[in-house]
Enzyme design. Structure first.
Site, PDB file in Angstrom:
ATOM      1  N   HIS A  78       0.834  -1.206   0.000  1.00 31.64           N
ATOM      2  CA  HIS A  78       0.000   0.000   0.000  1.00 31.64           C
ATOM      3  C   HIS A  78       0.870   1.258   0.000  1.00 31.64           C
ATOM      4  O   HIS A  78       0.587   2.219  -0.721  1.00 31.64           O
ATOM      5  CB  HIS A  78      -0.927   0.003   1.219  1.00 31.64           C
ATOM      6  CG  HIS A  78      -1.743   1.254   1.337  1.00 31.64           C
ATOM      7  ND1 HIS A  78      -2.746   1.583   0.445  1.00 31.64           N
ATOM      8  CD2 HIS A  78      -1.694   2.270   2.231  1.00 31.64           C
ATOM      9  CE1 HIS A  78      -3.279   2.741   0.784  1.00 31.64           C
ATOM     10  NE2 HIS A  78      -2.658   3.179   1.867  1.00 31.64           N
ATOM     11  N   GLN A  80       3.920   1.637  -1.142  1.00 30.36           N
ATOM     12  CA  GLN A  80       4.542   1.792  -2.459  1.00 30.36           C
ATOM     13  C   GLN A  80       3.524   2.261  -3.490  1.00 30.36           C
ATOM     14  O   GLN A  80       3.807   3.114  -4.328  1.00 30.36           O
ATOM     15  CB  GLN A  80       5.198   0.482  -2.894  1.00 30.36           C
ATOM     16  CG  GLN A  80       6.424   0.120  -2.088  1.00 30.36           C
ATOM     17  CD  GLN A  80       7.516   1.159  -2.207  1.00 30.36           C
ATOM     18  OE1 GLN A  80       7.914   1.760  -1.231  1.00 30.36           O
ATOM     19  NE2 GLN A  80       8.000   1.391  -3.394  1.00 30.36           N
ATOM     20  N   HIS A  82       0.765   3.961  -2.909  1.00 31.90           N
ATOM     21  CA  HIS A  82       0.431   5.343  -2.565  1.00 31.90           C
ATOM     22  C   HIS A  82       1.513   6.288  -3.083  1.00 31.90           C
ATOM     23  O   HIS A  82       1.225   7.339  -3.660  1.00 31.90           O
ATOM     24  CB  HIS A  82       0.311   5.439  -1.042  1.00 31.90           C
ATOM     25  CG  HIS A  82      -0.500   6.575  -0.547  1.00 31.90           C
ATOM     26  ND1 HIS A  82      -1.833   6.746  -0.818  1.00 31.90           N
ATOM     27  CD2 HIS A  82      -0.149   7.616   0.242  1.00 31.90           C
ATOM     28  CE1 HIS A  82      -2.270   7.835  -0.243  1.00 31.90           C
ATOM     29  NE2 HIS A  82      -1.268   8.386   0.414  1.00 31.90           N
TER      30      HIS A  82
END
Length: 106
Positions: A78, A80, A82
């Protein structure tokens, strides 16, 4: 790296990504209003947040190369995701600001 430290690093990546995306949105909004100085300040803030995240990633990659494995879980994925979204958004924001600048000249 212990679990608490790992989660701090992951949350730092998520926060840096969120800050970069927020600054990018603010840059587009400022450019839309014709405030190009504010837009540039916001793009600079986005760059600073992304640089901070990049430094964290570089540290993680260095440790990985030295044999210290990083567990890959949904939190890291998540973070990475984001961050990559924030990078793409910042690149697009730069383009939007440039388009608004050109439109203002005409």
């Amino acid at each position: 790296m212990d679990e608490d430290k790992r989660m701090q690093v992951i949350m730092g990546l998520i926060m840096a990504g969120g800050n970069a995306k927020g600054s990018s949105v603010a840059a587009i909004q400022a450019a839309k209003q014709g405030d190009f100085a504010a837009a540039e300040k916001q793009l600079t803030a986005a760059d600073q947040a992304l640089t901070q995240a990049h430094n964290v990633q570089t540290e993680m990659l260095t440790k990985e190369a030295q044999g210290e494995k990083t567990p890959v879980d949904l939190y890291l994925v998540h973070a990475q995701d984001h961050l990559m979204t924030a990078i793409a958004f910042k690149d697009l924001a730069q383009e939007f600001v440039e388009v608004y600048q050109r439109m203002a000249v005409k």
